[in-house]
Design a protein around this motif. Structure first.
Motif, mmCIF file in Angstrom:
data_model
loop_
_atom_site.group_PDB
_atom_site.id
_atom_site.type_symbol
_atom_site.label_atom_id
_atom_site.label_comp_id
_atom_site.label_asym_id
_atom_site.label_seq_id
_atom_site.Cartn_x
_atom_site.Cartn_y
_atom_site.Cartn_z
ATOM 1 N N ALA A 56 17.726 -21.187 4.041
ATOM 2 C CA ALA A 56 17.693 -20.423 2.790
ATOM 3 C C ALA A 56 16.749 -21.096 1.793
ATOM 4 O O ALA A 56 15.913 -20.436 1.170
ATOM 5 C CB ALA A 56 19.101 -20.292 2.206
ATOM 6 N N ARG A 57 16.854 -22.393 1.663
ATOM 7 C CA ARG A 57 15.991 -23.119 0.732
ATOM 8 C C ARG A 57 14.517 -22.977 1.124
ATOM 9 O O ARG A 57 13.661 -22.759 0.268
ATOM 10 C CB ARG A 57 16.389 -24.593 0.677
ATOM 11 C CG ARG A 57 17.707 -24.826 -0.040
ATOM 12 C CD ARG A 57 18.164 -26.260 0.087
ATOM 13 N NE ARG A 57 19.406 -26.481 -0.649
ATOM 14 C CZ ARG A 57 20.224 -27.508 -0.434
ATOM 15 N NH1 ARG A 57 19.918 -28.424 0.484
ATOM 16 N NH2 ARG A 57 21.335 -27.631 -1.135
ATOM 17 N N GLN A 58 14.215 -23.113 2.400
ATOM 18 C CA GLN A 58 12.831 -23.015 2.872
ATOM 19 C C GLN A 58 12.245 -21.635 2.594
ATOM 20 O O GLN A 58 11.045 -21.512 2.348
ATOM 21 C CB GLN A 58 12.744 -23.311 4.369
ATOM 22 C CG GLN A 58 12.900 -24.763 4.706
ATOM 23 C CD GLN A 58 12.886 -25.005 6.210
ATOM 24 O OE1 GLN A 58 12.855 -24.094 7.023
ATOM 25 N NE2 GLN A 58 12.913 -26.279 6.586
ATOM 26 N N HIS A 59 13.086 -20.598 2.651
ATOM 27 C CA HIS A 59 12.608 -19.230 2.468
ATOM 28 C C HIS A 59 12.866 -18.710 1.055
ATOM 29 O O HIS A 59 12.818 -17.512 0.811
ATOM 30 C CB HIS A 59 13.228 -18.314 3.526
ATOM 31 C CG HIS A 59 12.685 -18.575 4.894
ATOM 32 N ND1 HIS A 59 13.225 -19.517 5.736
ATOM 33 C CD2 HIS A 59 11.623 -18.058 5.541
ATOM 34 C CE1 HIS A 59 12.528 -19.554 6.860
ATOM 35 N NE2 HIS A 59 11.551 -18.674 6.768
ATOM 36 N N LYS A 60 13.173 -19.632 0.134
ATOM 37 C CA LYS A 60 13.375 -19.290 -1.288
ATOM 38 C C LYS A 60 14.481 -18.254 -1.495
ATOM 39 O O LYS A 60 14.392 -17.400 -2.370
ATOM 40 C CB LYS A 60 12.064 -18.792 -1.921
ATOM 41 C CG LYS A 60 10.881 -19.714 -1.731
ATOM 42 C CD LYS A 60 10.863 -20.820 -2.739
ATOM 43 C CE LYS A 60 9.584 -21.621 -2.687
ATOM 44 N NZ LYS A 60 9.634 -22.810 -1.867
ATOM 45 N N ILE A 61 15.518 -18.343 -0.656
ATOM 46 C CA ILE A 61 16.713 -17.511 -0.820
ATOM 47 C C ILE A 61 17.674 -18.274 -1.720
ATOM 48 O O ILE A 61 17.924 -19.465 -1.505
ATOM 49 C CB ILE A 61 17.362 -17.198 0.545
ATOM 50 C CG1 ILE A 61 16.423 -16.289 1.357
ATOM 51 C CG2 ILE A 61 18.737 -16.573 0.388
ATOM 52 C CD1 ILE A 61 16.869 -16.086 2.791
ATOM 53 N N GLN A 62 18.214 -17.598 -2.723
ATOM 54 C CA GLN A 62 19.141 -18.242 -3.669
ATOM 55 C C GLN A 62 20.383 -18.730 -2.922
ATOM 56 O O GLN A 62 21.024 -17.973 -2.192
ATOM 57 C CB GLN A 62 19.555 -17.241 -4.749
ATOM 58 C CG GLN A 62 20.519 -17.808 -5.761
ATOM 59 C CD GLN A 62 19.879 -18.878 -6.646
ATOM 60 O OE1 GLN A 62 18.904 -18.625 -7.326
ATOM 61 N NE2 GLN A 62 20.445 -20.065 -6.638
ATOM 62 N N ASN B 131 14.625 -8.997 2.376
ATOM 63 C CA ASN B 131 13.890 -9.227 1.135
ATOM 64 C C ASN B 131 14.508 -10.472 0.497
ATOM 65 O O ASN B 131 15.609 -10.426 -0.029
ATOM 66 C CB ASN B 131 14.009 -8.022 0.204
ATOM 67 C CG ASN B 131 13.305 -8.255 -1.117
ATOM 68 O OD1 ASN B 131 12.855 -9.352 -1.424
ATOM 69 N ND2 ASN B 131 13.208 -7.204 -1.905
ATOM 70 N N HIS B 132 13.791 -11.574 0.585
ATOM 71 C CA HIS B 132 14.338 -12.854 0.123
ATOM 72 C C HIS B 132 14.650 -12.875 -1.365
ATOM 73 O O HIS B 132 15.518 -13.608 -1.812
ATOM 74 C CB HIS B 132 13.387 -13.994 0.470
ATOM 75 C CG HIS B 132 13.047 -14.085 1.922
ATOM 76 N ND1 HIS B 132 13.877 -13.677 2.930
ATOM 77 C CD2 HIS B 132 11.933 -14.537 2.529
ATOM 78 C CE1 HIS B 132 13.308 -13.882 4.107
ATOM 79 N NE2 HIS B 132 12.120 -14.393 3.896
ATOM 80 N N ASN B 133 13.929 -12.085 -2.160
ATOM 81 C CA ASN B 133 14.126 -12.102 -3.608
ATOM 82 C C ASN B 133 15.457 -11.528 -4.051
ATOM 83 O O ASN B 133 15.929 -11.834 -5.132
ATOM 84 C CB ASN B 133 12.993 -11.340 -4.308
ATOM 85 C CG ASN B 133 11.656 -12.016 -4.114
ATOM 86 O OD1 ASN B 133 11.576 -13.233 -4.000
ATOM 87 N ND2 ASN B 133 10.603 -11.222 -4.054
ATOM 88 N N ASN B 134 16.063 -10.669 -3.255
ATOM 89 C CA ASN B 134 17.330 -10.067 -3.663
ATOM 90 C C ASN B 134 18.480 -10.495 -2.767
ATOM 91 O O ASN B 134 19.473 -9.794 -2.649
ATOM 92 C CB ASN B 134 17.206 -8.533 -3.728
ATOM 93 C CG ASN B 134 17.025 -7.911 -2.360
ATOM 94 O OD1 ASN B 134 16.773 -8.598 -1.373
ATOM 95 N ND2 ASN B 134 17.147 -6.612 -2.288
ATOM 96 N N GLN C 146 15.992 -16.515 12.458
ATOM 97 C CA GLN C 146 14.848 -15.859 13.121
ATOM 98 C C GLN C 146 14.417 -14.618 12.357
ATOM 99 O O GLN C 146 13.247 -14.244 12.401
ATOM 100 C CB GLN C 146 15.213 -15.507 14.566
ATOM 101 C CG GLN C 146 15.287 -16.725 15.455
ATOM 102 C CD GLN C 146 15.730 -16.396 16.874
ATOM 103 O OE1 GLN C 146 15.849 -15.236 17.245
ATOM 104 N NE2 GLN C 146 15.981 -17.430 17.658
ATOM 105 N N THR C 147 15.333 -13.969 11.632
ATOM 106 C CA THR C 147 14.970 -12.781 10.858
ATOM 107 C C THR C 147 14.218 -13.140 9.588
ATOM 108 O O THR C 147 13.679 -12.250 8.937
ATOM 109 C CB THR C 147 16.215 -11.958 10.461
ATOM 110 O OG1 THR C 147 16.982 -12.684 9.497
ATOM 111 C CG2 THR C 147 17.059 -11.583 11.656
ATOM 112 N N LEU C 148 14.183 -14.406 9.222
ATOM 113 C CA LEU C 148 13.575 -14.814 7.958
ATOM 114 C C LEU C 148 12.065 -14.984 8.043
ATOM 115 O O LEU C 148 11.395 -14.978 7.013
ATOM 116 C CB LEU C 148 14.194 -16.133 7.478
ATOM 117 C CG LEU C 148 15.700 -16.117 7.243
ATOM 118 C CD1 LEU C 148 16.183 -17.501 6.824
ATOM 119 C CD2 LEU C 148 16.076 -15.070 6.204
#
Length: 188
Positions: free
Chosen positions: A39-45, A3-6, A185-187
């Protein structure tokens, strides 16, 4: 699936004073760069962590074996070039820089408060050194009930055998251990 948001990627101690120990081979920074970009591409902090001290080393106890020698030799203050994040992995706007005063990213910093404010419960760890900030932060994060993944090729240590033992035998007890490629790959 993450869950990229958390989730937050912690980029720990990639500051000039530590990166310079590995500078003879710029390729060692490629996994860090790849993890940050993913991380940046997938909006991960992305959160950067560094160690630095006030002028006069007021935070350093003479009983602290690791840091008391530093206070005698100088350097590593907030404005010192050695404490600035290495140019090849510089933070972007909106990517916090947390300053710590000990080995763990949580020690003396506002990291835990920041993570709670962002509602982060999953940490992806990268950093220098595997036997220092990564080990200490992993232990404390696990004790604080964060879900933790260590990116083993985005961790560096002066002793390759210590790195191997930690990533293969110690870290898996409290965290997932993956390569940057496996993690990215999990992203998707």
């Amino acid at each position: 699936m993450i869950n990229h948001n958390n989730t937050a990627l912690l980029v720990m101690d990639l500051q000039n004073g530590f990166v310079s120990r590995f500078a003879q081979n710029e390729e060692v920074l490629h996994p860090f760069q790849k993890a940050i970009e993913a991380a940046r591409q997938h909006k991960i902090q992305v959160i950067y962590v560094r160690v630095a001290f006030n002028e006069g080393y007021l935070e350093v106890s003479p009983r602290n074996k690791a840091f008391s020698a530093l206070s005698k030799h100088g350097g590593m203050t907030f404005t010192d070039e050695a404490t600035q994040i290495h140019e090849s992995v510089k933070p972007m706007p909106g990517e916090p820089l947390v300053t710590k005063f000990r080995v763990s990213a949580f020690a003396g910093s506002n990291l835990d408060v920041l993570l709670r404010g962002l509602q982060i419960d999953t940490l992806i760890l990268s950093g220098i050194a595997t036997s220092g900030v990564v080990l200490s932060t992993l232990r404390e994060a696990a004790d604080k009930d964060y879900s933790v993944t260590v990116l083993k090729d985005a961790c560096l240590d002066a002793d390759p055998e210590v790195h191997r033992v930690l990533t293969e035998k110690v870290f898996p007890r409290q965290a997932e251990v993956q390569t940057v490629d496996a993690w990215t790959q999990t992203l998707s």
